[in-house]
Design an enzyme around this catalytic site. Structure first.
Site, PDB file in Angstrom:
ATOM      1  N   ASN A  69       0.842  -1.190   0.000  1.00 47.18           N
ATOM      2  CA  ASN A  69       0.000   0.000   0.000  1.00 47.18           C
ATOM      3  C   ASN A  69       0.877   1.239   0.000  1.00 47.18           C
ATOM      4  O   ASN A  69       1.975   1.233   0.544  1.00 47.18           O
ATOM      5  CB  ASN A  69      -0.945   0.003   1.212  1.00 47.18           C
ATOM      6  N   CYS A 130       5.901   4.887   8.970  1.00 49.51           N
ATOM      7  CA  CYS A 130       5.226   4.790   7.668  1.00 49.51           C
ATOM      8  C   CYS A 130       6.213   5.107   6.546  1.00 49.51           C
ATOM      9  O   CYS A 130       6.830   6.175   6.549  1.00 49.51           O
ATOM     10  CB  CYS A 130       4.056   5.774   7.582  1.00 49.51           C
TER      11      CYS A 130
HETATM   12  C1  FMN Z   1      -3.890   0.016   3.742  1.00 50.26           C
HETATM   13  C2  FMN Z   1      -3.001   0.187   4.952  1.00 50.26           C
HETATM   14  C3  FMN Z   1      -3.016   1.391   5.633  1.00 50.26           C
HETATM   15  C4  FMN Z   1      -2.194   1.569   6.749  1.00 50.26           C
HETATM   16  N1  FMN Z   1      -2.233   2.754   7.430  1.00 50.26           N
HETATM   17  C5  FMN Z   1      -1.477   2.904   8.544  1.00 50.26           C
HETATM   18  C6  FMN Z   1      -1.541   4.101   9.316  1.00 50.26           C
HETATM   19  O1  FMN Z   1      -2.308   5.015   9.024  1.00 50.26           O
HETATM   20  N2  FMN Z   1      -0.742   4.205  10.407  1.00 50.26           N
HETATM   21  C7  FMN Z   1       0.124   3.193  10.786  1.00 50.26           C
HETATM   22  O2  FMN Z   1       0.847   3.330  11.793  1.00 50.26           O
HETATM   23  N3  FMN Z   1       0.184   2.032  10.088  1.00 50.26           N
HETATM   24  C8  FMN Z   1      -0.588   1.873   8.992  1.00 50.26           C
HETATM   25  N4  FMN Z   1      -0.526   0.698   8.297  1.00 50.26           N
HETATM   26  C9  FMN Z   1       0.363  -0.378   8.777  1.00 50.26           C
HETATM   27  C10 FMN Z   1      -0.416  -1.403   9.602  1.00 50.26           C
HETATM   28  O3  FMN Z   1      -0.984  -0.789  10.720  1.00 50.26           O
HETATM   29  C11 FMN Z   1       0.506  -2.542  10.033  1.00 50.26           C
HETATM   30  O4  FMN Z   1       1.510  -2.050  10.892  1.00 50.26           O
HETATM   31  C12 FMN Z   1       1.174  -3.233   8.862  1.00 50.26           C
HETATM   32  O5  FMN Z   1       0.281  -3.312   7.791  1.00 50.26           O
HETATM   33  C13 FMN Z   1       1.662  -4.624   9.237  1.00 50.26           C
HETATM   34  O6  FMN Z   1       0.692  -5.348   9.727  1.00 50.26           O
HETATM   35  P1  FMN Z   1      -0.300  -6.228   8.873  1.00 50.26           P
HETATM   36  O7  FMN Z   1       0.567  -7.164   8.052  1.00 50.26           O
HETATM   37  O8  FMN Z   1      -1.113  -6.942   9.913  1.00 50.26           O
HETATM   38  O9  FMN Z   1      -1.097  -5.330   8.046  1.00 50.26           O
HETATM   39  C14 FMN Z   1      -1.340   0.506   7.181  1.00 50.26           C
HETATM   40  C15 FMN Z   1      -1.339  -0.713   6.494  1.00 50.26           C
HETATM   41  C16 FMN Z   1      -2.165  -0.885   5.395  1.00 50.26           C
HETATM   42  C17 FMN Z   1      -2.160  -2.208   4.707  1.00 50.26           C
END
Ligand code: FMN
Length: 279
Positions: A69, A130
Site C-alpha cells: 500500500n 510509515c
Molecule cells: C492500507 C493500509 C493502511 C495503513 N495505514 C497505517 C496508518 O495510518 N498508520 C500506521 O501506523 N500504520 C498503517 N498501516 C500499517 C499497519 O498498521 C501494520 O503495521 C502493517 O500493515 C503490518 O501489519 P499487517 O501485516 O497486519 O497489516 C497501514 C497498512 C495498510 C495495509
C-alpha cells in the site's frame, strides 16, 4: 471459561485483539458486519494535526503473499476524528488507541497536544514508521537518536500513555526500541510495513512503491517482538498479517478462536501466556 481480559496502561481491555492502524477505516465502516466493540480496542487510521489527502491512486497492489500500500496517510485530521467519529466509540464504550503522525517534529507535538485525555483513550500510538510519506513517519524512525529525541519531545506535551510504532527497516530494532523507551515511551507497536515495490514488466518501470504487509510479515514481526521484549520492560503490541483485507470478519473470528484456545488450554487467564515464548 478462561478470561481474555488484559490490562494495558491501567485500562482493562476485554481482550488483546485490536486492528492494525489503517486497516479498519474509521471503525464505523464495519458496523453493518460486526460490532467494533467486540475488539479489545480500536486503533485509528493515522491522524495528523490537519487533514491530509494522501498519495494519488493506484496505491494498493495485491501480491501472492500479501499486499503493497502507498496510501500516504490520507486522513480527516485529528479534530474531525474527535468531533465526528469518536462519539461512535463513546456510545459503544469501545476503547480507542489514537495513531498519529506529523511531517515535522512540530506537527507531531501539535497533534499530540490537541488530544484530550478521555477514559476511552487508552494511548497515543506514534507512527515513526510509515514508508509512504516523504517527511515524518519512517524518516524519524530509522535512527536511535531521532527516535529518542522525538519521543522525548512528545512525552513532554501529553500525559496520555505513549506507544512508539517502529519500522522493521532498521539495522538493529532493539537499539531503536531502547531509544524509544529511554525517550519515555510507555509501550511499543511492532511492526509497520516493509518498504517494497511493484514492477510493470510491460511498461518496464516501477509502477508502485509502498509498504508491504501480509502473512509474510508475521514471522518478521514475531522476531522483532521477541527480541525487543527481552530488551525493554514495557508492553509490546504485535502487528503483522493483514488479515482484515483478506477476510473482513477476521477480527471477531480471531477473538472467538482465542477464547476456544484458552478454554482448551485450561488456563484461567490469557495474561498467563504473555511473555511465555522463550528461545
Ligand atoms: C492500507 C493500509 C493502511 C495503513 N495505514 C497505517 C496508518 O495510518 N498508520 C500506521 O501506523 N500504520 C498503517 N498501516 C500499517 C499497519 O498498521 C501494520 O503495521 C502493517 O500493515 C503490518 O501489519 P499487517 O501485516 O497486519 O497489516 C497501514 C497498512 C495498510 C495495509
Amino acid at each position: 471459561m478462561g478470561s481474555l481480559a488484559v490490562n494495558l496502561f491501567g485500562k482493562k481491555l476485554k481482550n488483546p485483539v485490536m486492528n492494525a492502524s489503517g486497516t479498519l477505516g474509521y471503525g464505523v465502516e464495519v458496523e453493518p458486519l460486526w460490532a467494533v466493540e467486540t475488539m479489545g480496542a480500536y486503533v485509528t487510521k493515522g491522524l495528523s494535526a490537519a487533514p491530509h489527502h494522501g498519495n494519488p491512486t493506484p496505491r494498493v497492489w495485491e501480491e501472492r503473499c500479501g499486499m503493497l500500500n502507498s496510501i500516504g496517510l490520507q486522513n480527516v485530521g485529528v479534530h474531525r476524528f474527535f468531533s465526528h467519529y469518536f462519539p461512535f466509540f463513546v456510545e459503544r464504550r469501545c476503547p480507542v488507541i489514537v495513531n498519529f503522525f506529523g511531517f515535522s517534529e512540530e506537527e507531531y507535538l501539535s497533534c499530540a497536544r490537541s488530544i484530550e485525555p478521555h477514559d476511552l483513550v487508552v494511548a497515543l500510538e506514534m507512527n515513526l514508521s510509515c514508508p509512504n510519506i516523504k517527511k515524518g513517519g519512517i524518516g524519524f524512525g530509522k535512527e536511535a537518536s531521532t527516535v529518542h529525541a522525538i519521543v522525548r519531545s512528545v512525552r513532554e506535551v501529553t500525559k496520555i500513555p505513549l506507544i512508539a510504532k517502529l519500522t522493521p527497516e532498521v539495522k538493529n530494532i532493539v537499539e531503536i526500541a531502547r531509544a524509544a523507551y529511554e525517550g519515555g515511551a510507555d509501550g511499543l507497536t511492532l511492526i509497520n510495513t516493509m518498504p517494497a515495490a511493484v514492477v510493470d514488466v510491460k511498461e518496464r518501470r516501477v509502477s508502485l512503491k509502498g509498504g508491504f504487509s501480509g502473512p509474510l510479515l508475521k514471522p518478521v514481526a514475531l522476531r522483532a517482538v521477541h527480541e525487543c521484549s527481552q530488551a525493554v520492560p514495557i508492553p509490546i503490541i504485535g502487528v503483522g498479517g493483514t488479515a482484515t483485507f483478506v477476510d473482513p470478519f477476521a477480527m471477531p473470528k480471531i477473538i472467538a478462536e482465542l477464547g476456544s484456545w484458552l478454554d482448551a488450554s485450561g488456563l484461567a487467564d490469557i495474561s498467563a501466556i504473555v511473555g511465555a515464548a522463550h528461545g
